[in-house]
Motif scaffolding. Sequence first.
Motif, PDB file in Angstrom:
ATOM      1  N   SER A  85       0.870  -1.169   0.000  1.00 48.11           N
ATOM      2  CA  SER A  85       0.000   0.000   0.000  1.00 48.11           C
ATOM      3  C   SER A  85       0.917   1.232   0.000  1.00 48.11           C
ATOM      4  O   SER A  85       1.771   1.370   0.880  1.00 48.11           O
ATOM      5  CB  SER A  85      -0.892  -0.015   1.239  1.00 48.11           C
ATOM      6  OG  SER A  85      -1.685   1.142   1.269  1.00 48.11           O
ATOM      7  N   GLN A  97      -3.289   7.711  -2.562  1.00 47.11           N
ATOM      8  CA  GLN A  97      -2.952   6.362  -2.102  1.00 47.11           C
ATOM      9  C   GLN A  97      -3.307   5.341  -3.173  1.00 47.11           C
ATOM     10  O   GLN A  97      -4.315   5.478  -3.867  1.00 47.11           O
ATOM     11  CB  GLN A  97      -3.687   6.021  -0.810  1.00 47.11           C
ATOM     12  CG  GLN A  97      -3.279   4.679  -0.233  1.00 47.11           C
ATOM     13  CD  GLN A  97      -3.886   4.425   1.123  1.00 47.11           C
ATOM     14  OE1 GLN A  97      -4.998   4.871   1.399  1.00 47.11           O
ATOM     15  NE2 GLN A  97      -3.169   3.705   1.957  1.00 47.11           N
ATOM     16  N   THR A  99      -3.654   1.225  -3.099  1.00 42.90           N
ATOM     17  CA  THR A  99      -3.598   0.023  -2.264  1.00 42.90           C
ATOM     18  C   THR A  99      -3.329  -1.191  -3.145  1.00 42.90           C
ATOM     19  O   THR A  99      -3.721  -1.240  -4.309  1.00 42.90           O
ATOM     20  CB  THR A  99      -4.926  -0.186  -1.505  1.00 42.90           C
ATOM     21  OG1 THR A  99      -5.987  -0.252  -2.440  1.00 42.90           O
ATOM     22  CG2 THR A  99      -5.170   0.940  -0.517  1.00 42.90           C
TER      23      THR A  99
END
Length: 162
Positions: A85, A97, A99
């Motif tokens: 991640s 972000q 993941t």
Amino acid sequence: MNNGQPPQYPQSGHPQQPYGGQYPPQLPPKKRKKWPWIVGGIILLFVAMVGGCMALIGGAANEIDKEVNREVAVTYRVTGTGSGSITWTDKDFNMAQETDASLPWEKRVTISGFGKTASLSVTNGTDDGAESTCEIVVDGEVKYTQTAKGAFASAHCSGSVG
């Protein structure tokens, strides 16, 4: 009754000729007042100081504006095995972000603003043998690096890139 001699005036304690015998009359020189020069000097000094301060402030504001608008190209890089991640900051200090990203991973961003700071984090997946390394690269040079080993271990890189 003029026999070629100047006329005789009675003695009265005054000069015999008007203006003391000088023509044109010589008046005593006027004393120049000093206070207008002093006030003018103070005003001139004040204007010069204000102008200097304005120039200094204007120059500083211009340099700050240049620095705020200057952009730095940054490459975020994560190497290793498996997946992880990944979290990073972009141009406006916004966090992004991804993941379960497959490694190796790379992202190019442009950073601007007064304090040019970059941040990159990676957290390993569930594999006990997982290993990942984060790097922040500026102008082809690795500025910050850190390695994480093991399941769910994290590496964090951050710092000034300006």
